[in-house]
Write a protein that holds these residues in place. Structure first.
Motif, PDB file in Angstrom:
ATOM      1  N   SER A   1       0.823  -1.207   0.000  1.00 27.90           N
ATOM      2  CA  SER A   1       0.000   0.000   0.000  1.00 27.90           C
ATOM      3  C   SER A   1       0.857   1.257   0.000  1.00 27.90           C
ATOM      4  O   SER A   1       0.616   2.191  -0.742  1.00 27.90           O
ATOM      5  N   GLU A   2       1.926   1.236   0.818  1.00 26.71           N
ATOM      6  CA  GLU A   2       2.813   2.405   0.892  1.00 26.71           C
ATOM      7  C   GLU A   2       3.500   2.665  -0.438  1.00 26.71           C
ATOM      8  O   GLU A   2       3.551   3.780  -0.925  1.00 26.71           O
ATOM      9  N   ALA A   3       3.994   1.571  -0.999  1.00 26.23           N
ATOM     10  CA  ALA A   3       4.745   1.723  -2.243  1.00 26.23           C
ATOM     11  C   ALA A   3       3.839   2.150  -3.377  1.00 26.23           C
ATOM     12  O   ALA A   3       4.231   2.928  -4.235  1.00 26.23           O
ATOM     13  N   ALA A   4       2.614   1.640  -3.374  1.00 26.88           N
ATOM     14  CA  ALA A   4       1.682   2.013  -4.430  1.00 26.88           C
ATOM     15  C   ALA A   4       1.416   3.509  -4.387  1.00 26.88           C
ATOM     16  O   ALA A   4       1.304   4.167  -5.424  1.00 26.88           O
ATOM     17  N   GLU A   5       1.359   4.049  -3.161  1.00 22.56           N
ATOM     18  CA  GLU A   5       1.119   5.491  -3.052  1.00 22.56           C
ATOM     19  C   GLU A   5       2.304   6.302  -3.579  1.00 22.56           C
ATOM     20  O   GLU A   5       2.135   7.364  -4.139  1.00 22.56           O
ATOM     21  N   SER A   6       3.485   5.732  -3.397  1.00 19.22           N
ATOM     22  CA  SER A   6       4.667   6.477  -3.804  1.00 19.22           C
ATOM     23  C   SER A   6       4.937   6.378  -5.306  1.00 19.22           C
ATOM     24  O   SER A   6       5.753   7.083  -5.834  1.00 19.22           O
ATOM     25  N   THR A   7       4.240   5.453  -5.981  1.00 15.20           N
ATOM     26  CA  THR A   7       4.469   5.293  -7.416  1.00 15.20           C
ATOM     27  C   THR A   7       3.760   6.410  -8.175  1.00 15.20           C
ATOM     28  O   THR A   7       2.623   6.732  -7.885  1.00 15.20           O
ATOM     29  N   GLU A   8       4.455   6.946  -9.161  1.00 12.45           N
ATOM     30  CA  GLU A   8       3.845   8.021  -9.929  1.00 12.45           C
ATOM     31  C   GLU A   8       2.702   7.470 -10.769  1.00 12.45           C
ATOM     32  O   GLU A   8       2.845   6.425 -11.399  1.00 12.45           O
ATOM     33  N   PRO A   9       1.556   8.166 -10.828  1.00 11.23           N
ATOM     34  CA  PRO A   9       0.389   7.618 -11.503  1.00 11.23           C
ATOM     35  C   PRO A   9       0.646   7.294 -12.969  1.00 11.23           C
ATOM     36  O   PRO A   9       0.254   6.254 -13.449  1.00 11.23           O
ATOM     37  N   GLU A  10       1.380   8.181 -13.685  1.00  9.04           N
ATOM     38  CA  GLU A  10       1.548   7.935 -15.115  1.00  9.04           C
ATOM     39  C   GLU A  10       2.414   6.697 -15.384  1.00  9.04           C
ATOM     40  O   GLU A  10       2.255   6.031 -16.387  1.00  9.04           O
ATOM     41  N   ALA A  11       3.300   6.383 -14.442  1.00  8.07           N
ATOM     42  CA  ALA A  11       4.143   5.207 -14.632  1.00  8.07           C
ATOM     43  C   ALA A  11       3.390   3.932 -14.291  1.00  8.07           C
ATOM     44  O   ALA A  11       3.744   2.863 -14.733  1.00  8.07           O
ATOM     45  N   ALA A  12       2.348   4.056 -13.462  1.00 10.91           N
ATOM     46  CA  ALA A  12       1.659   2.872 -12.989  1.00 10.91           C
ATOM     47  C   ALA A  12       0.730   2.268 -14.042  1.00 10.91           C
ATOM     48  O   ALA A  12       0.338   1.126 -13.942  1.00 10.91           O
ATOM     49  N   VAL A  13       0.352   3.057 -15.042  1.00 10.43           N
ATOM     50  CA  VAL A  13      -0.578   2.558 -16.039  1.00 10.43           C
ATOM     51  C   VAL A  13       0.174   2.333 -17.353  1.00 10.43           C
ATOM     52  O   VAL A  13       0.476   3.274 -18.069  1.00 10.43           O
ATOM     53  N   PRO A  14       0.544   1.109 -17.624  1.00  7.72           N
ATOM     54  CA  PRO A  14       1.257   0.878 -18.873  1.00  7.72           C
ATOM     55  C   PRO A  14       0.344   1.073 -20.082  1.00  7.72           C
ATOM     56  O   PRO A  14      -0.820   0.692 -20.050  1.00  7.72           O
ATOM     57  N   GLY A  15       0.870   1.710 -21.111  1.00 14.36           N
ATOM     58  CA  GLY A  15       0.083   1.950 -22.310  1.00 14.36           C
ATOM     59  C   GLY A  15      -0.055   0.687 -23.136  1.00 14.36           C
ATOM     60  O   GLY A  15       0.689  -0.263 -22.980  1.00 14.36           O
ATOM     61  N   THR A  16      -1.041   0.689 -24.000  1.00  9.12           N
ATOM     62  CA  THR A  16      -1.267  -0.503 -24.817  1.00  9.12           C
ATOM     63  C   THR A  16      -1.216  -0.193 -26.307  1.00  9.12           C
ATOM     64  O   THR A  16      -1.321  -1.097 -27.117  1.00  9.12           O
ATOM     65  N   GLY A  17      -1.071   1.087 -26.674  1.00  8.26           N
ATOM     66  CA  GLY A  17      -1.081   1.449 -28.084  1.00  8.26           C
ATOM     67  C   GLY A  17       0.238   1.125 -28.755  1.00  8.26           C
ATOM     68  O   GLY A  17       1.196   0.697 -28.112  1.00  8.26           O
ATOM     69  N   LEU A  18       0.268   1.358 -30.085  1.00 10.96           N
ATOM     70  CA  LEU A  18       1.471   1.053 -30.856  1.00 10.96           C
ATOM     71  C   LEU A  18       2.628   1.940 -30.421  1.00 10.96           C
ATOM     72  O   LEU A  18       3.769   1.480 -30.307  1.00 10.96           O
ATOM     73  N   TYR A  19       2.319   3.233 -30.162  1.00 10.64           N
ATOM     74  CA  TYR A  19       3.376   4.153 -29.740  1.00 10.64           C
ATOM     75  C   TYR A  19       4.021   3.652 -28.446  1.00 10.64           C
ATOM     76  O   TYR A  19       5.253   3.639 -28.317  1.00 10.64           O
ATOM     77  N   ASP A  20       3.169   3.213 -27.500  1.00 11.94           N
ATOM     78  CA  ASP A  20       3.706   2.710 -26.228  1.00 11.94           C
ATOM     79  C   ASP A  20       4.534   1.443 -26.445  1.00 11.94           C
ATOM     80  O   ASP A  20       5.570   1.257 -25.823  1.00 11.94           O
ATOM     81  N   ALA A  21       4.040   0.600 -27.357  1.00 16.16           N
ATOM     82  CA  ALA A  21       4.782  -0.641 -27.628  1.00 16.16           C
ATOM     83  C   ALA A  21       6.134  -0.332 -28.267  1.00 16.16           C
ATOM     84  O   ALA A  21       7.134  -0.988 -27.967  1.00 16.16           O
ATOM     85  N   LEU A  22       6.152   0.692 -29.139  1.00 13.68           N
ATOM     86  CA  LEU A  22       7.404   1.035 -29.820  1.00 13.68           C
ATOM     87  C   LEU A  22       8.405   1.712 -28.890  1.00 13.68           C
ATOM     88  O   LEU A  22       9.608   1.591 -29.084  1.00 13.68           O
ATOM     89  N   THR A  23       7.892   2.441 -27.898  1.00 17.59           N
ATOM     90  CA  THR A  23       8.791   3.237 -27.064  1.00 17.59           C
ATOM     91  C   THR A  23       9.007   2.650 -25.669  1.00 17.59           C
ATOM     92  O   THR A  23       9.718   3.243 -24.869  1.00 17.59           O
ATOM     93  N   THR A  24       8.399   1.510 -25.401  1.00 19.78           N
ATOM     94  CA  THR A  24       8.486   0.971 -24.043  1.00 19.78           C
ATOM     95  C   THR A  24       9.918   0.549 -23.682  1.00 19.78           C
ATOM     96  O   THR A  24      10.694   0.146 -24.551  1.00 19.78           O
TER      97      THR A  24
END
Lengths: 195, 539
Positions: free
Chosen positions: B9-32
């Motif tokens: 729970s503590e660590a989840a709070e400390s994780t930045e929101p944008e990093a926590a949601v992995p993208g699924t589009g082609l751009y995200d796949a190409l740049t991951t």
């Protein structure tokens, strides 16, 4: 200061990923090169067994290739000098050593080009000429790669990325340089000395 | 979660929101640069290739049943090209893609790392492989390939160069991925995890990556010489007019000992699955590591190409062929002892256990067939026995990889895969491997032309089973994604660190720092420590 001095030092965890990655990459590069060299040597042995002349007498001279041999030995010393200097935070010496190594690399490139022109071989000539070209061409490609790696290291050092505790890039570039130098030393014996 | 020093729970709070949601589009796949996303690229491409290659195997096998009456591809040259594509794609595209995909996802977690070493290089390797595989496959259909039985016409020479370029890109991409994986195991192990405490799958990947690093560059050297020869040389090595010359020059990568590298990760998968199913430690972890290491040594194969040695007379070649059985036998023996120590669980076996054991037995058959092949009086080299060894190893790898996918499904995609479907897939692949391998071996002995024809039909049945297996894997993955069954963080009560993280696995893999590892089974240590603490408290 007295309070922190009494604390135990933290566990040093320095993964050295660049160095280890370069070790594997150097092994791969060496295997590519030695794959070509092995094919060269095996075809030459087959030709000799059949009594076919591999190179005409006196075409491939030992002199120019010997200069490359000695230049690469000097470059191996200078690149190690750079490693030592960066570990001692002696940046002026590191720049001089890296610059000298680059210079030696350029000299080797120049000498290699001379040999390829001096022999008068053509790519579509005999099997021996073709393999001589491919072998030396592959070496030149790896030499350029090693010089690019060194250049990147120089630039990163100039922008202050390396410290005595975190300097993996310099030994990594040095390791790749030594690998490329070793490629030539073995080639010198296998191709130029034992023609 | 017992292995992390801060609660999730503590660590989840400390994780930045944008990093926590992995993208699924082609751009995200190409740049991951996340190893799990990169691994999934490999796996998706691997499954696509598996399906395509399995389907291609059916007409290839049908064509071989009777060359006179059946002409599936419209000519001997096209049939030869497709057979070549099938052989190369199975060994150099399908199995490596699935192996690297599984390893890219699992290995960093197993060694307690937050990511793979050189993640951008790993992503470049994945996309380089995709492009290289596409070039290779398309160019073969465009008249390329590895030579031509009926002579090269018009632009076919360019297509052949394109095939070799694609093959080189594939080899270089696998090489780059291997460097990333090997560096991860060597450099990024969590504190306390010495090399001898490395989980067996991670160890097997280090060994197979090292073998590939020593072998694939020799293939690249071959390709450099052939391509330069084609583009202006005297056509000594790359003469496309000389029928099968190019194929003969690179064929060693599909044969023993080089092809045995595909089986090394199988030994790691067996070693990871068996103790978890048995619920106990391995009886000899170090022994298994030694067996895997020995299997690796015996799979170094660049030296065995026909250009360097006459395989029939080479003592080293015969010794490698005969000795390859020993580490597989040792590994299976030690795993059996572990199972026997705890007793085999009653009821329907989990797919991963059946797959692991089936893969091990197929690998034993493969090395056994390889041992027969190197016995000179049997005169099997250059016959269908070459294909027998290749098929058995490839299908051993496929069965093992299926076992691995079922075992680590929750960490790969966040969903559990159906056990019944897994059993079906594993049995399909085992059947395909046994039928194809045994039939090719018997054809290699050339007892009788009638028997050879029957065996060719058995190969055809094996090819159909392979298609069913491939479709089964894809259908199971799609079905699991749709049903979205939550498997929980640790559905099998695993022993190694990948089971210490949550499902789906968060960015960075572990929330908080990992506790120092003290053995090869840190979660089992934690569970045993917990039980002894409870006993102490109750007494």
């Amino acid at each position: 200061m007295t309070a922190t001095a009494r604390l135990p030092s933290p566990e040093l965890r320095r993964p050295r990923t660049v160095l280890v990655g370069t070790l594997f990459a150097s092994a791969a590069a060496a295997m590519v090169y030695f794959g070509v060299l092995a094919l060269y040597v095996s075809r030459r042995a087959e030709a000799r067994a059949l009594g076919v002349e591999w190179f005409p007498e006196g075409v491939v001279e030992l002199g120019p290739s010997g200069w490359i041999f000695w230049t690469l030995i000097m470059s191996s010393f200078t690149v190690q000098w750079a490693v030592q200097a960066i570990q001692n935070e002696d940046r002026p010496n590191a720049y001089v050593a890296l610059g000298l190594t680059m210079l030696f690399g350029a000299a080797v490139f120049n000498q290699m080009w001379f040999i390829l022109n001096d022999t008068g071989f053509s790519l579509d000539g005999t099997e021996a000429q073709f393999l001589f070209f491919v072998l030396n061409g592959t070496f030149i490609a790896f030499l350029i790669l090693a010089m690019a790696f060194l250049l990147l290291t120089v630039l990163r050092a100039m922008f202050g990325q390396y410290s005595p505790r975190q300097n993996d890039g310099v030994p990594a570039a040095a390791m790749f340089w030594h690998t490329v130098a070793t490629m030539y030393w073995i080639t010198w014996i296998a191709v130029y000395v034992t023609k | 979660m017992t292995m992390t020093e801060s609660p999730p729970s503590e660590a989840a709070e400390s994780t930045e929101p944008e990093a926590a949601v992995p993208g699924t589009g082609l751009y995200d796949a190409l740049t991951t640069s996340d190893h799990k996303a990169i691994g999934r690229i490999w796996l998706r491409v691997g499954l696509l290739l598996l399906t395509g290659v399995a389907v291609l195997g059916v007409p290839v096998a049908l064509e071989a049943t009777s060359a006179d009456s059946v002409d599936v591809f419209g000519g001997a040259n096209a049939a030869w090209q497709m057979n070549g594509l099938y052989n190369v794609a199975l060994v150099l595209l399908v199995v490596p893609a699935l192996t690297i995909g599984l390893a890219t996802i699992v290995v960093p977690m197993q060694v307690g790392s937050s990511n793979i070493a050189f993640p951008r290089a790993a992503a470049a390797a994945a996309w380089g492989f995709v492009v290289g595989a596409a070039i290779m496959v398309v160019s073969v259909f465009a008249g390329g390939g590895w030579g031509a039985l009926d002579g090269v016409r018009g632009e076919e020479a360019d297509a052949i160069e394109l095939t070799l370029l694609g093959m080189g890109m594939v080899a270089a991409s696998i090489l780059l991925a291997c460097i990333c994986l090997a560096t991860t195991v060597v450099s990024l192990r969590t504190p306390g995890m010495g090399l001898m405490k490395t989980p067996l799958f991670a160890w097997s990947i280090l060994v197979s990556a090292s073998v590939w690093i020593l072998t694939l560059p020799v293939l690249i050297a071959n390709l450099i010489i052939i391509v330069v020869d084609l583009r202006g040389g005297p056509l000594v090595f790359g003469n496309p007019e000389a029928s099968t010359m190019i194929y003969d020059q690179v064929h060693w990568i599909l044969e023993q000992p080089a092809v045995f590298v595909l089986g090394i990760p199988v030994l790691g998968i067996i070693g990871s699955v068996v103790p978890v199913v048995a619920g106990t430690r391995h009886v000899a972890h170090a022994g298994l590591m030694a067996a895997i290491g020995a299997a690796g040594l015996l799979a170094v194969g660049g030296w065995s190409q026909p250009a360097f040695s006459d395989q029939r007379d080479e003592l080293l070649f015969v010794a490698f062929g005969l000795l390859a059985v020993v580490p597989v036998l040792a590994s299976l023996g030690l795993n059996s002892l572990t199972l026997a120590k705890a007793g085999v669980p009653a009821g329907l076996p989990p797919a991963q256990l059946l797959g692991a054991l089936g893969a091990g037995l197929l690998l034993l058959l493969a090395t056994g067939a390889g041992a027969l092949r190197v016995i000179a009086p049997l005169d099997l080299i250059g016959t269908d026995a070459d294909a027998a060894v290749g098929r058995l190893v490839a299908f051993a790898a496929l069965v093992g990889l299926a076992a691995g996918m079922w075992f680590w499904a929750s960490k790969i995609g966040g969903h559990a895969l159906s056990n019944a479907a897994g059993l079906g897939v594993v049995l399909d692949f085992i059947g395909a491997g046994v039928l194809m391998g045994a039939a090719h071996l018997l054809i290699g002995f050339d007892f009788d032309s009638g028997l050879n024809e029957t065996m060719a039909w058995i190969v055809f049945v094996g090819a159909i089973l392979a298609v069913l297996g491939a479709v089964g894997v894809v259908a199971s993955v799609v079905s699991a994604r749709r049903s979205g069954t939550d498997p929980g963080d640790d559905p099998w009560h695993g022993h190694t660190l990948e089971w210490a993280t949550s499902t789906p696995v968060p960015p960075g893999n572990f929330v908080g720092a990992l506790a120092r590892v003290t053995s090869e089974a840190p979660l089992l240590d934690a569970a045993e420590q917990g039980s002894s603490d409870e006993e102490g408290a109750s007494s």
